[in-house]
Design an enzyme around this catalytic site. Sequence first.
Site, PDB file in Angstrom:
ATOM      1  N   THR B 143       0.811  -1.216   0.000  1.00 10.18           N
ATOM      2  CA  THR B 143       0.000   0.000   0.000  1.00 10.18           C
ATOM      3  C   THR B 143       0.852   1.278   0.000  1.00 10.18           C
ATOM      4  OG1 THR B 143      -1.689  -1.201   1.211  1.00 10.18           O
ATOM      5  CG2 THR B 143      -1.823   1.200   1.272  1.00 10.18           C
ATOM      6  N   GLU B 144       0.607   2.150  -0.966  1.00 10.97           N
ATOM      7  CA  GLU B 144       1.284   3.448  -1.087  1.00 10.97           C
ATOM      8  C   GLU B 144       2.810   3.298  -1.138  1.00 10.97           C
ATOM      9  OE1 GLU B 144      -0.621   5.706  -1.841  1.00 10.97           O
ATOM     10  OE2 GLU B 144      -2.525   5.623  -0.754  1.00 10.97           O
ATOM     11  N   LEU B 145       3.273   2.174  -1.679  1.00 10.72           N
ATOM     12  CA  LEU B 145       4.702   1.850  -1.786  1.00 10.72           C
ATOM     13  C   LEU B 145       5.400   1.855  -0.426  1.00 10.72           C
ATOM     14  CD1 LEU B 145       5.952   3.440  -5.133  1.00 10.72           C
ATOM     15  CD2 LEU B 145       4.675   1.352  -4.727  1.00 10.72           C
ATOM     16  N   THR B 146       4.649   1.590   0.655  1.00 15.04           N
ATOM     17  CA  THR B 146       5.292   1.439   1.957  1.00 15.04           C
ATOM     18  C   THR B 146       6.186   0.207   1.897  1.00 15.04           C
ATOM     19  OG1 THR B 146       3.320   0.287   2.761  1.00 15.04           O
ATOM     20  CG2 THR B 146       3.535   2.594   3.359  1.00 15.04           C
ATOM     21  N   TRP B 297       5.678   6.469  -0.817  1.00 17.73           N
ATOM     22  CA  TRP B 297       5.760   7.503  -1.871  1.00 17.73           C
ATOM     23  C   TRP B 297       4.991   8.769  -1.499  1.00 17.73           C
ATOM     24  CZ3 TRP B 297       2.945   5.335  -6.914  1.00 17.73           C
ATOM     25  CH2 TRP B 297       1.576   5.169  -6.661  1.00 17.73           C
TER      26      TRP B 297
END
Lengths: 445, 394
Positions: B143-146, B297
Amino acid sequence: MLGWEFPPYISGGLGTACYGLTRGLDEAGVEVLFVLPMPLPHDAHSHVQFRTPAWLAQAGQEEAAEPAGEEAPAEPTFRHVQMRALPVILQPYGTPESYREAVERLEQRGAGGQQEVEIPGLELPAGQGEAGEVGASPGMYQGDLLGQIRRYATLAVELARREKFDLIHAHDWMTYPAGLAVAAHTGRPLVVHVHSTEFDRSGENVNQQVYDIERAGMHGADRVVCVSYLTRGIVLSRYGVEAGKVKVVYNAVELPAGGDFDASPIARDEKIVLFLGRITMQKGPEYFLRAAQKVLTKYKKVRFVIAGSGDLTGRTVELAAELGIGRYVTFTGFLRGNDVARVFRMADLYVMPSVSEPFGIAPLEALSHNVPVIISKQSGVSEVLTHVLKVDFWDVEEMANKIVAVLRHPPLQRVLRQQGQIELRRLSWRDSAERCKTIYEELAR
Amino acid sequence: MASVVFYFQVHQPFRLRRYSIFDSGTNYFDDQANADICRKVAEKCYLPANATIAELIGAHDGRFKVSYSITGMAIEQFRLYAPEVLESFQALAATGCVEFIAETYHHSLAFLYRRDEFIDQVQMHRELMADIFGQDPQVFRNTELTYNNDLAAVAEEMGFRAVLTEGADHILGYRSPSFLYRAPNCRDLRLLLKHYRLSDDIAFRFGNRQWESWPLTAEKFADWVDRINGNGYVCNLFMDYETFGEHQWADTGIFEFLRALPGAVMAKGDNDFLTVSEAIDRYPVSGELDVPHMISWADMERDISAWLGNSMQANALYELYALTDAVRGSNDARLIEDWRKLQTSDHFYYMCTKYFADGDVHKYFNPYESPYDSYINYMNILDSIRARLGQAAS
């Protein structure tokens, strides 16, 4: 600068605002000559410490209030401010008894008898010096107010002949006639500062004489300063003032000096939800109580404190009883000085459910005491605060929803406090004063 | 040779309805708003963008490639409100030029709180991709490039060949995001890093008339891509798919730009386009990237403070995952599904107080008037979940 109240003699936010703005102007290097009516004596404040100009609170203030502008000692921290007290009673929320007393004191000094001044654009009755109801707002404007307003104008013109100044700045309707008269006699530009309008104070039942004074002041002024865009909207739509000369200058708050916290907070398992303000229709005490009733269906360990007094006090006490929540509601009466600070510090949440609030400094004071805040969207202060909870004053279910949430969720309190503190530091009287200074400079050119 | 790797994120949260402490219903979602937004974004973005991508794949004889990650939350809403969007994605899948990436079905932050729940959600998403697109995803994005080292290890354990994350300056230092990297604690897992400057030129700056490079043409952008030659292999352009038509409106010329870009890129040298799996097949690993702390990101910080940056967010996430065992053990399918939809990261993003007063991007995507309103609403819904579990309110 023509004012009506100044700490410690205050009945609402106007005195606080005038003090803050004056202080900001002082810092900005603007010379201010602040003209005030002689204060009414209050019996309640002899034991109270004020962090406000000492000039009135100190012993010897009686001497300071000599007729026609004997110089009063300014607070030592002011560098560019001088005070002048005129022997007039401008005190719309006083009791008839206190009014009578003050008139008697004035008469003993033989302060009457001057020739009354002309007010451009206004017909005002001559001063009678007698107590009696004026206008259509019983219980609010007491005594021969219009006569005293005229007397204030007369004395202000007399004072103006002997003083040097570049511009007149008049705060709220009671000083507008003086502003108009001084402007007419000296040719100096006039700024009127609208802290509230008759529509805010009286809803649709406006007092025609007050409205006429407000309108004449706004139309006669070179600039109209409003405390919010909400108020600016009313000035444009209800008073028909030309938009180009109406500016907004927000109020601010002075952060209390640190270290004045009570060492021994009362141990309690009850949360305190605070209403603080005049108990009048405008302030929405009824919505506060109706929300309280809903809160109590979900959360019982709570006390609702109503601090203040006003023409709806009796009705509000009755309503608490009718709603069956009397034992959860405490009425403190009118609070001053340290008692205000103390009640803020005891509170877990401050609610301002105002039906109409031109600005509303009290939420800023609550934040400065680190108290989370719920304000109505029908307030000027909601234009400058983002880290508070906002509701429509009539939406008591949502108000209750938010009250319960603050009481139940410590993280919500924590973030509101943290962010509120940061936001508060961005609101300074110095900035408000700078905006006024810009307006002055435009006019002085 | 420089290879452009386009990856588009497609996501719509199930937004919550206003749920006060006095509510008692168990429908938590704002069906009307969700339907309206889904249809609006379908019209402005998904349908025209998919049509453009399909046209480009046809026009370039299969040399134009893209990768997508589409959340389970978005797929479910397409099924409910805009089935033609799902069909157009299936048509793209059938071209053979489109790769689908795996992520958590619910676009959640479960990795931070419950590993078992995280793995289940990734499995659900893998099955969904197999079911509707006939693909078994080889590459993962959280999720969200975590991302951190631990995530790399778990992803490798789950059989993924690569993970996508942000090419954050504070991680890369002087190194370029145009190389492939490995994680220090993995055998063979590859990392593809977002080239945030070039990605954000399209996603955030394209329509900004104050930007010094405005107007951005396909030729100008293809020049920038070409400069990677000699200092890298890939140009990882990772962005929200809603960039096309929703964040950058059609009148900015964003669709014309997209239409012209493949031709302009391929006109220079032997630059080309690859899907994520093709990129890891073709290029070697150039170095190791140690990421002990979570990156993402989001925002300037490129960390997780957009979802876990204040006490309200921490509290809401804690209370949500404190129910994990009770919910998972309840055998109540609807309850489990509601609880999972509450895990979508957007709900915590709405509670973010960073920049709130400045009215920036956080506010634009926020259906609430304030982060506080969002937290209050969310906590009231968690009360209802607790009540369904037979637990008293906290």
